[in-house]
Motif scaffolding. Sequence first.
Motif, PDB file in Angstrom:
ATOM      1  N   ASP A  93      38.686   6.574   7.516  1.00 33.73           N
ATOM      2  CA  ASP A  93      39.196   7.509   6.500  1.00 33.73           C
ATOM      3  C   ASP A  93      38.082   8.437   6.012  1.00 33.73           C
ATOM      4  O   ASP A  93      38.287   9.645   5.860  1.00 33.73           O
ATOM      5  CB  ASP A  93      39.803   6.753   5.314  1.00 33.73           C
ATOM      6  CG  ASP A  93      41.120   6.076   5.666  1.00 33.73           C
ATOM      7  OD1 ASP A  93      41.733   6.459   6.692  1.00 33.73           O
ATOM      8  OD2 ASP A  93      41.529   5.168   4.917  1.00 33.73           O
ATOM      9  N   ALA A  94      36.914   7.877   5.776  1.00 31.54           N
ATOM     10  CA  ALA A  94      35.770   8.681   5.316  1.00 31.54           C
ATOM     11  C   ALA A  94      35.365   9.685   6.389  1.00 31.54           C
ATOM     12  O   ALA A  94      35.102  10.855   6.090  1.00 31.54           O
ATOM     13  CB  ALA A  94      34.599   7.768   4.960  1.00 31.54           C
ATOM     14  N   TRP A  95      35.326   9.247   7.628  1.00 30.67           N
ATOM     15  CA  TRP A  95      34.970  10.129   8.730  1.00 30.67           C
ATOM     16  C   TRP A  95      35.971  11.271   8.866  1.00 30.67           C
ATOM     17  O   TRP A  95      35.589  12.434   9.014  1.00 30.67           O
ATOM     18  CB  TRP A  95      34.889   9.320  10.027  1.00 30.67           C
ATOM     19  CG  TRP A  95      34.590  10.163  11.230  1.00 30.67           C
ATOM     20  CD1 TRP A  95      33.382  10.671  11.593  1.00 30.67           C
ATOM     21  CD2 TRP A  95      35.531  10.609  12.203  1.00 30.67           C
ATOM     22  NE1 TRP A  95      33.507  11.406  12.743  1.00 30.67           N
ATOM     23  CE2 TRP A  95      34.826  11.389  13.143  1.00 30.67           C
ATOM     24  CE3 TRP A  95      36.903  10.416  12.378  1.00 30.67           C
ATOM     25  CZ2 TRP A  95      35.438  11.985  14.234  1.00 30.67           C
ATOM     26  CZ3 TRP A  95      37.506  11.012  13.465  1.00 30.67           C
ATOM     27  CH2 TRP A  95      36.783  11.778  14.388  1.00 30.67           C
ATOM     28  N   ARG A 127      35.231  15.207   8.503  1.00 36.14           N
ATOM     29  CA  ARG A 127      35.550  16.061   9.642  1.00 36.14           C
ATOM     30  C   ARG A 127      36.515  17.165   9.233  1.00 36.14           C
ATOM     31  O   ARG A 127      36.342  18.328   9.593  1.00 36.14           O
ATOM     32  CB  ARG A 127      36.155  15.237  10.769  1.00 36.14           C
ATOM     33  CG  ARG A 127      36.422  16.076  12.021  1.00 36.14           C
ATOM     34  CD  ARG A 127      37.346  15.414  12.978  1.00 36.14           C
ATOM     35  NE  ARG A 127      38.618  15.194  12.311  1.00 36.14           N
ATOM     36  CZ  ARG A 127      39.601  14.463  12.789  1.00 36.14           C
ATOM     37  NH1 ARG A 127      39.459  13.849  13.927  1.00 36.14           N
ATOM     38  NH2 ARG A 127      40.727  14.316  12.141  1.00 36.14           N
ATOM     39  N   ASP A 128      37.534  16.821   8.443  1.00 32.77           N
ATOM     40  CA  ASP A 128      38.519  17.809   8.002  1.00 32.77           C
ATOM     41  C   ASP A 128      37.888  18.869   7.107  1.00 32.77           C
ATOM     42  O   ASP A 128      38.228  20.046   7.187  1.00 32.77           O
ATOM     43  CB  ASP A 128      39.690  17.131   7.291  1.00 32.77           C
ATOM     44  CG  ASP A 128      40.536  16.284   8.230  1.00 32.77           C
ATOM     45  OD1 ASP A 128      40.414  16.455   9.460  1.00 32.77           O
ATOM     46  OD2 ASP A 128      41.304  15.442   7.723  1.00 32.77           O
ATOM     47  N   VAL A 129      36.962  18.439   6.263  1.00 30.89           N
ATOM     48  CA  VAL A 129      36.304  19.385   5.371  1.00 30.89           C
ATOM     49  C   VAL A 129      35.402  20.319   6.168  1.00 30.89           C
ATOM     50  O   VAL A 129      35.344  21.520   5.913  1.00 30.89           O
ATOM     51  CB  VAL A 129      35.493  18.638   4.281  1.00 30.89           C
ATOM     52  CG1 VAL A 129      34.602  19.585   3.524  1.00 30.89           C
ATOM     53  CG2 VAL A 129      36.436  17.949   3.326  1.00 30.89           C
ATOM     54  N   ILE A 150      30.902  25.855   3.686  1.00 30.09           N
ATOM     55  CA  ILE A 150      31.279  24.617   4.384  1.00 30.09           C
ATOM     56  C   ILE A 150      30.362  23.480   3.947  1.00 30.09           C
ATOM     57  O   ILE A 150      30.821  22.364   3.678  1.00 30.09           O
ATOM     58  CB  ILE A 150      31.227  24.816   5.913  1.00 30.09           C
ATOM     59  CG1 ILE A 150      32.355  25.747   6.344  1.00 30.09           C
ATOM     60  CG2 ILE A 150      31.310  23.490   6.646  1.00 30.09           C
ATOM     61  CD1 ILE A 150      32.245  26.199   7.784  1.00 30.09           C
ATOM     62  N   TRP A 151      29.049  23.749   3.860  1.00 32.92           N
ATOM     63  CA  TRP A 151      28.102  22.713   3.456  1.00 32.92           C
ATOM     64  C   TRP A 151      28.443  22.196   2.057  1.00 32.92           C
ATOM     65  O   TRP A 151      28.389  20.986   1.817  1.00 32.92           O
ATOM     66  CB  TRP A 151      26.673  23.235   3.521  1.00 32.92           C
ATOM     67  CG  TRP A 151      25.708  22.342   2.793  1.00 32.92           C
ATOM     68  CD1 TRP A 151      24.962  22.658   1.711  1.00 32.92           C
ATOM     69  CD2 TRP A 151      25.433  20.963   3.073  1.00 32.92           C
ATOM     70  NE1 TRP A 151      24.222  21.563   1.306  1.00 32.92           N
ATOM     71  CE2 TRP A 151      24.503  20.507   2.133  1.00 32.92           C
ATOM     72  CE3 TRP A 151      25.876  20.069   4.033  1.00 32.92           C
ATOM     73  CZ2 TRP A 151      24.006  19.220   2.109  1.00 32.92           C
ATOM     74  CZ3 TRP A 151      25.385  18.778   4.016  1.00 32.92           C
ATOM     75  CH2 TRP A 151      24.461  18.365   3.067  1.00 32.92           C
ATOM     76  N   GLN A 152      28.760  23.084   1.135  1.00 30.91           N
ATOM     77  CA  GLN A 152      29.088  22.644  -0.226  1.00 30.91           C
ATOM     78  C   GLN A 152      30.293  21.710  -0.215  1.00 30.91           C
ATOM     79  O   GLN A 152      30.301  20.692  -0.903  1.00 30.91           O
ATOM     80  CB  GLN A 152      29.356  23.856  -1.143  1.00 30.91           C
ATOM     81  CG  GLN A 152      28.141  24.731  -1.371  1.00 30.91           C
ATOM     82  CD  GLN A 152      26.944  23.969  -1.906  1.00 30.91           C
ATOM     83  OE1 GLN A 152      27.045  23.102  -2.756  1.00 30.91           O
ATOM     84  NE2 GLN A 152      25.771  24.294  -1.359  1.00 30.91           N
ATOM     85  N   HIS A 153      31.314  22.034   0.577  1.00 32.42           N
ATOM     86  CA  HIS A 153      32.502  21.170   0.667  1.00 32.42           C
ATOM     87  C   HIS A 153      32.163  19.827   1.317  1.00 32.42           C
ATOM     88  O   HIS A 153      32.617  18.774   0.860  1.00 32.42           O
ATOM     89  CB  HIS A 153      33.622  21.864   1.448  1.00 32.42           C
ATOM     90  CG  HIS A 153      34.215  23.038   0.758  1.00 32.42           C
ATOM     91  ND1 HIS A 153      34.750  22.975  -0.505  1.00 32.42           N
ATOM     92  CD2 HIS A 153      34.354  24.327   1.149  1.00 32.42           C
ATOM     93  CE1 HIS A 153      35.199  24.161  -0.864  1.00 32.42           C
ATOM     94  NE2 HIS A 153      34.963  25.007   0.121  1.00 32.42           N
ATOM     95  N   THR A 167      32.371  16.166  -0.506  1.00 32.45           N
ATOM     96  CA  THR A 167      33.160  15.092   0.105  1.00 32.45           C
ATOM     97  C   THR A 167      32.295  13.886   0.421  1.00 32.45           C
ATOM     98  O   THR A 167      32.706  12.746   0.190  1.00 32.45           O
ATOM     99  CB  THR A 167      33.850  15.607   1.384  1.00 32.45           C
ATOM    100  OG1 THR A 167      34.626  16.756   1.054  1.00 32.45           O
ATOM    101  CG2 THR A 167      34.742  14.554   1.993  1.00 32.45           C
ATOM    102  N   PHE A 168      31.099  14.132   0.938  1.00 23.67           N
ATOM    103  CA  PHE A 168      30.160  13.059   1.252  1.00 23.67           C
ATOM    104  C   PHE A 168      29.837  12.246  -0.002  1.00 23.67           C
ATOM    105  O   PHE A 168      29.901  11.010   0.006  1.00 23.67           O
ATOM    106  CB  PHE A 168      28.885  13.671   1.846  1.00 23.67           C
ATOM    107  CG  PHE A 168      27.861  12.667   2.264  1.00 23.67           C
ATOM    108  CD1 PHE A 168      27.963  12.006   3.469  1.00 23.67           C
ATOM    109  CD2 PHE A 168      26.763  12.397   1.448  1.00 23.67           C
ATOM    110  CE1 PHE A 168      27.005  11.083   3.861  1.00 23.67           C
ATOM    111  CE2 PHE A 168      25.803  11.479   1.832  1.00 23.67           C
ATOM    112  CZ  PHE A 168      25.923  10.818   3.046  1.00 23.67           C
TER     113      PHE A 168
END
Length: 140
Positions: A8-10, A14-16, A39-42, A46-47
């Motif tokens: 789920d985390a992966w 990946r989706d972000v 993209i990096w900020q998202h 998420t990370f």
Amino acid sequence: KDMGAALDAWKKCRDVRGQHGIGGAGLLFRLSPAQADQIWQHVKETFVEVWTLRGVDHAILSCKITAHEEAHQQHRQRNIEWWERNQLKREECLQRNRVRWAQRQIAQERRNEKRECRRMRKEDGGIRSTSAQERAVRAQ
């Protein structure tokens, strides 16, 4: 349970991140620095969210990421400078291609005009020849 959470985390990460030509030359070949930064900020948010849900301290993780970003600031700056130079080269190349295309169009129009003039002269010559022949016949 852990495997499901890991998947789920992966998937979330990946989706972000999205599918922006994974592998190859790098993200800046496909996106602008502003898009890559967005993209990096998202991904970063998420990370942090994923690891916070797993029990990692949000503040400590954010500090580590910030330190990592600061350590790589010069590298990012060089990448941005490279991208800007590359964009200038692309723009110059595009401009040269536009000029070449316009020159080719002009040359093609000139060739078409010459061809048309030759065709018209040939037709006119044929008409004059007929007239000259008719005059010669009449003169006899």
